[in-house]
Design a protein around this motif. Structure first.
Motif, mmCIF file in Angstrom:
data_model
loop_
_atom_site.group_PDB
_atom_site.id
_atom_site.type_symbol
_atom_site.label_atom_id
_atom_site.label_comp_id
_atom_site.label_asym_id
_atom_site.label_seq_id
_atom_site.Cartn_x
_atom_site.Cartn_y
_atom_site.Cartn_z
ATOM 1 N N GLY A 123 -5.391 -1.937 8.098
ATOM 2 C CA GLY A 123 -6.125 -1.821 7.172
ATOM 3 C C GLY A 123 -5.673 -1.988 5.717
ATOM 4 N N MET A 124 -4.434 -2.721 5.095
ATOM 5 C CA MET A 124 -4.451 -3.112 4.673
ATOM 6 C C MET A 124 -3.842 -4.942 4.944
ATOM 7 S SD MET A 124 -3.033 -2.939 2.205
ATOM 8 C CE MET A 124 -2.228 -3.815 0.345
ATOM 9 N N ASN A 150 0.637 -1.441 -0.002
ATOM 10 C CA ASN A 150 -0.234 0.209 -0.073
ATOM 11 C C ASN A 150 0.992 1.320 0.106
ATOM 12 O OD1 ASN A 150 -1.835 2.237 0.079
ATOM 13 N ND2 ASN A 150 -2.661 1.404 2.298
ATOM 14 N N TYR A 203 -5.478 10.356 15.611
ATOM 15 C CA TYR A 203 -6.554 9.178 16.638
ATOM 16 C C TYR A 203 -6.028 10.165 18.165
ATOM 17 C CZ TYR A 203 -6.479 5.878 13.169
ATOM 18 O OH TYR A 203 -6.486 4.765 12.156
ATOM 19 N N GLY A 211 2.357 0.964 8.193
ATOM 20 C CA GLY A 211 0.815 1.567 8.328
ATOM 21 C C GLY A 211 0.930 3.271 10.164
ATOM 22 N N SER A 212 -0.501 3.412 10.547
ATOM 23 C CA SER A 212 -0.135 4.554 11.306
ATOM 24 C C SER A 212 -0.391 3.143 12.564
ATOM 25 C CB SER A 212 -1.319 5.345 10.903
ATOM 26 O OG SER A 212 -1.906 5.132 9.965
ATOM 27 N N GLU A 221 -7.350 -6.392 4.411
ATOM 28 C CA GLU A 221 -8.549 -6.307 3.327
ATOM 29 C C GLU A 221 -7.387 -7.483 2.944
ATOM 30 O OE1 GLU A 221 -6.882 -3.894 -0.177
ATOM 31 O OE2 GLU A 221 -8.010 -1.865 0.697
ATOM 32 N N GLY A 256 2.317 -2.511 4.479
ATOM 33 C CA GLY A 256 1.575 -1.540 5.502
ATOM 34 C C GLY A 256 0.639 -2.031 6.792
ATOM 35 N N GLY A 257 -0.611 -0.749 6.740
ATOM 36 C CA GLY A 257 -1.073 -0.947 8.053
ATOM 37 C C GLY A 257 -2.376 -1.627 8.808
ATOM 38 N N THR A 263 -0.856 -1.822 -4.795
ATOM 39 C CA THR A 263 -1.730 -1.316 -5.273
ATOM 40 C C THR A 263 -2.346 0.229 -5.629
ATOM 41 O OG1 THR A 263 -2.023 -0.086 -2.949
ATOM 42 C CG2 THR A 263 -2.419 -2.613 -3.116
ATOM 43 N N GLU A 264 -3.771 0.233 -6.702
ATOM 44 C CA GLU A 264 -3.594 1.450 -7.234
ATOM 45 C C GLU A 264 -4.465 2.251 -6.731
ATOM 46 O OE1 GLU A 264 -3.557 0.408 -11.476
ATOM 47 O OE2 GLU A 264 -2.186 -0.058 -11.117
ATOM 48 N N HIS A 265 -5.922 1.131 -5.533
ATOM 49 C CA HIS A 265 -7.077 2.203 -4.899
ATOM 50 C C HIS A 265 -6.999 0.737 -3.691
ATOM 51 C CE1 HIS A 265 -9.078 -1.223 -6.791
ATOM 52 N NE2 HIS A 265 -8.325 -0.855 -7.838
ATOM 53 N N TYR A 301 0.326 4.412 0.225
ATOM 54 C CA TYR A 301 -0.465 5.345 0.295
ATOM 55 C C TYR A 301 -0.830 4.526 2.432
ATOM 56 C CZ TYR A 301 -0.756 7.322 -4.550
ATOM 57 O OH TYR A 301 -0.803 7.319 -5.229
ATOM 58 N N GLY A 302 0.370 3.736 3.366
ATOM 59 C CA GLY A 302 -0.551 3.845 4.311
ATOM 60 C C GLY A 302 0.748 4.336 4.992
ATOM 61 N N GLY A 303 0.071 4.909 6.660
ATOM 62 C CA GLY A 303 1.306 5.713 7.728
ATOM 63 C C GLY A 303 1.564 6.503 6.610
ATOM 64 N N ARG A 325 -8.345 12.305 7.796
ATOM 65 C CA ARG A 325 -7.311 11.703 7.991
ATOM 66 C C ARG A 325 -6.050 12.561 7.007
ATOM 67 N NH1 ARG A 325 -8.373 6.044 6.891
ATOM 68 N NH2 ARG A 325 -6.615 5.807 6.760
HETATM 69 N N1 LIG Z 1 -3.779 2.510 -3.530
HETATM 70 C C1 LIG Z 1 -3.932 2.527 -2.504
HETATM 71 N N2 LIG Z 1 -5.025 3.845 -2.416
HETATM 72 C C2 LIG Z 1 -5.817 4.404 -1.795
HETATM 73 N N3 LIG Z 1 -6.045 3.764 -0.573
HETATM 74 C C3 LIG Z 1 -5.469 2.447 0.024
HETATM 75 C C4 LIG Z 1 -4.849 1.585 -1.429
HETATM 76 N N4 LIG Z 1 -4.345 0.598 -0.632
HETATM 77 C C5 LIG Z 1 -4.623 0.261 0.328
HETATM 78 N N5 LIG Z 1 -5.405 1.328 0.630
HETATM 79 C C6 LIG Z 1 -6.689 1.636 2.326
HETATM 80 O O1 LIG Z 1 -5.959 2.944 2.656
HETATM 81 C C7 LIG Z 1 -6.168 2.105 3.847
HETATM 82 C C8 LIG Z 1 -4.725 2.468 5.129
HETATM 83 O O2 LIG Z 1 -3.915 1.645 4.641
HETATM 84 P P1 LIG Z 1 -3.226 0.857 6.129
HETATM 85 O O3 LIG Z 1 -3.476 0.329 6.415
HETATM 86 O O4 LIG Z 1 -1.909 0.400 5.254
HETATM 87 O O5 LIG Z 1 -2.313 3.057 6.643
HETATM 88 P P2 LIG Z 1 -2.943 2.802 7.820
HETATM 89 O O6 LIG Z 1 -1.770 5.100 7.815
HETATM 90 O O7 LIG Z 1 -2.283 2.189 9.042
HETATM 91 O O8 LIG Z 1 -3.927 2.873 7.543
HETATM 92 P P3 LIG Z 1 -5.357 3.369 8.623
HETATM 93 O O9 LIG Z 1 -4.596 3.695 10.397
HETATM 94 O O10 LIG Z 1 -6.836 3.259 8.529
HETATM 95 O O11 LIG Z 1 -5.312 1.000 9.151
HETATM 96 C C9 LIG Z 1 -6.817 1.072 3.915
HETATM 97 O O12 LIG Z 1 -7.761 0.784 4.438
HETATM 98 C C10 LIG Z 1 -6.829 0.325 2.169
HETATM 99 O O13 LIG Z 1 -7.755 -0.460 1.930
#
Ligand SMILES: Nc1ncnc2c1ncn2[C@@H]1O[C@H](COP(=O)(O)OP(=O)(O)OP(=O)(O)O)[C@@H](O)[C@H]1O
Ligand SMILES: CCCCCCCCCCCCC/C=C/[C@@H](O)[C@H](CO)NC(=O)CCCCC
Ligand SMILES: [Ca+2]
Length: 490
Positions: free
Chosen positions: A150-151, A89, A263, A191-192, A154, A147-148, A121-123, A91-93, A256
């Motif tokens: 959330g990833m 991912n 948080y 991730g976060s 998935e 990723g975090g 990932t693209e979305h 865009y994570g964290g 976000r």
């Molecule tokens: N390419 C992408 N573009 C946008 N969103 C994406 C992409 N790939 C994954 N995601 C979504 O980004 C969200 C957050 O991702 P992730 O868990 O990696 O990071 P995070 O910063 O820890 O977020 P969170 O604190 O919400 O868990 C996930 O729910 C995932 O579905």
């Protein structure tokens, strides 16, 4: 633990990595045939590092014999993955996913001769849908998620749904026993919150996690299924939270742009708002298991309680008619209703929401925090950051359960109202009826591993050891730091 072995060309002056060899010339002349062994070295606070040691031989055939023997031993370790499917991912964290993977993880996989197919990932839901429908899973020994939480969620949804579809199991039936996934999942934290990684490895560190993948560790984990009116909603691995954690998440989703700090901001704001929610929680306590939520023992690598309870039959997913006899009910006004299937330890709360919860015992800890003063709720929250027992308070109760249901007060008699349509209307109606009330809204939302659920009335069941991670649980800390580096063994 040995990771890899490779020939070293001493005569050339540099080794495979291009580093200069600082061998005394006389030694290289006498022993010109060298090979390097990479191995795992334990560092502070559950960190693992890759270290190298170089051996020198006087004859080439002997070196080949050593290299060949070590390679044969490594190949015989069938639990080690050879081919992995990696999802990143970007865009994570702090948006470092790709960089972390390329710089810290890919070189280790290459060194251990692991081949990879990488998908950036693209979305959102790209990884989930790819796993669910397209991915050629037979080709791989595991899936890696960069990723975090959330990833990771998935990946779990993709793999679990795919496994049920391939085995003809209907996810919409809350009574159905789900089929466990055969592929293990590796989490490279980027991730976060990274609470799943922290609670299964002991630290959020990409190199440590990559090394747990390479050595082929395996940690089973419980997964909760969440249904509403016989319709499948989502799976949960860490926290299902209504009231406080639901409201924190709902507020933080609108922020976000603030990054991980959202948080803290929303947590403070939700604490000040101090809303409570009325409803009924019914639950099936796990009576046949070892362990309670108030134990002082913790789920650690090789956990005996998880091994023991993992072998018990789970009465709530079998053909016996519903086992209503043992169900308990608690009604009231709650500041928070949390179900923690694992400790939910993270850097914010190193012990977690339920410090004695187990990763793979087939149960979830249902924590009910009744309406109390702001001061008392603050005391309860602050205990999550220390060794004090957050359950030892008159307004808190905790039950280790296999299943539970929640029904918000205003739909206990009627079929549930559509939250989005009628929530606001109902709230203003209540305020008109009770002008002096504190104006808590009728409903909160469920935070399901960081996602908001669309319904307040839910039914939850724990599926014991449904998935496996490339991890081994948190290892006991050695008493003395010197013992943190035991002699290496294959
Ligand atoms: N390419 C992408 N573009 C946008 N969103 C994406 C992409 N790939 C994954 N995601 C979504 O980004 C969200 C957050 O991702 P992730 O868990 O990696 O990071 P995070 O910063 O820890 O977020 P969170 O604190 O919400 O868990 C996930 O729910 C995932 O579905
Ligand atoms: C006033 C002092 C208060 C101190 C209280 C500390 C208590 C911290 C407990 C932390 C529990 C984290 C549970 C993890 C949930 C994850 O599945 C989820 C997805 O990443 N994260 C959140 O919902 C993010 C939710 C984060 C909430 C803080
Ligand atoms: Ca559990």
């Amino acid at each position: 633990t040995i990771l890899a072995v490779r020939e070293l060309d001493v005569g050339g002056g540099t080794n495979d990595d291009g580093r200069w060899q600082k061998m005394p010339q006389k030694l290289t002349e006498a022993y010109p045939y060298a090979f390097t062994v990479s191995y795992v070295e334990r560092a502070r606070q559950h960190r693992w590092r890759c270290s190298d040691v170089t051996f020198h031989c006087s004859d080439g055939a002997l070196r080949q014999q050593w290299i060949q023997t070590i390679r044969e031993q490594l190949t015989a370790l069938t639990s080690r993955p050879k081919h992995l499917l990696v999802y990143i991912n970007p865009y994570g964290g702090k948006q470092q996913g790709e960089c972390i993977y390329e710089q810290k993880v890919a070189p280790l996989f290459a060194c251990a001769s692991i081949s990879t197919d990488v998908i950036v990932t693209e979305h959102a839901n790209h990884a989930r849908d790819h796993l669910k429908t397209e991915a050629e899973l037979k080709k791989y020994d595991g899936v890696v998620c960069v990723g975090g939480d959330g990833m990771f969620s998935e990946i779990v949804h993709g793999l679990v749904s795919r496994t049920q579809r391939d085995n003809g199991v209907d996810q919409n039936s809350p009574e159905e026993k789900l089929v466990p996934c055969s592929l293990r999942i590796g989490i490279i934290p980027a991730g976060s919150t990274d609470c799943i990684c922290y609670a299964t490895v002991g630290i959020n560190d990409p190199v440590t996690s990559a090394l747990h993948v390479i050595v082929g560790d395996s940690q089973p984990m419980d997964v909760c299924s969440v249904h509403h009116n016989n319709t499948f909603l989502r799976y949960s691995i860490s926290l299902l939270g209504y009231g406080f954690y639901g409201d924190v998440l709902a507020d933080s989703e609108r922020k976000r742009w603030m990054g991980p700090a959202r948080y803290d901001f929303s947590g403070f704001k939700t604490f000040l708002t101090h809303h409570h929610y009325e409803g009924a929680v019914s639950f099936l306590p796990a009576t046949d298991i070892l362990g309670t939520p108030r134990d002082k023992t913790r789920c650690r690598a090789g956990c005996f309680i998880c091994q023991h309870n993992g072998q018990l039959p789970n009465l709530c997913f079998c053909s016996i008619p519903e086992y209503e006899v043992g169900w308990g009910v608690v009604r009231g006004k709650f500041l928070a209703i949390n179900a923690a299937s694992m400790s939910c330890a993270c850097p914010r709360s190193p012990m977690g929401l339920s410090p004695a919860a187990h990763l793979a015992d087939g149960t979830t800890d249902l924590i009910l925090v009744r309406k109390c003063s702001r001061f008392n709720f603050l005391r309860h929250l602050l205990r999550h950051t220390s060794k004090d027992d957050q359950f030892d308070m008159t307004f808190v109760e905790v039950h280790r359960v296999r299943r539970f249901r929640f029904t918000p007060r205003h739909c206990q008699n009627d079929s549930e109202l559509d939250l989005r349509e009628n929530g606001k209307q109902l709230f203003s109606q209540i305020c008109r009826d009770h002008p002096a009330c504190s104006c808590s809204p009728a409903y909160s939302s469920w935070n399901c591993d960081g996602e908001i659920l669309p319904h307040a009335a839910i039914e939850v069941g724990v599926h014991c050891q449904l998935i496996k991670l490339f991890a081994r649980g948190i290892e006991e800390q050695p008493l003395f730091e010197d013992l943190a580096n035991p002699p290496c063994a294959l």
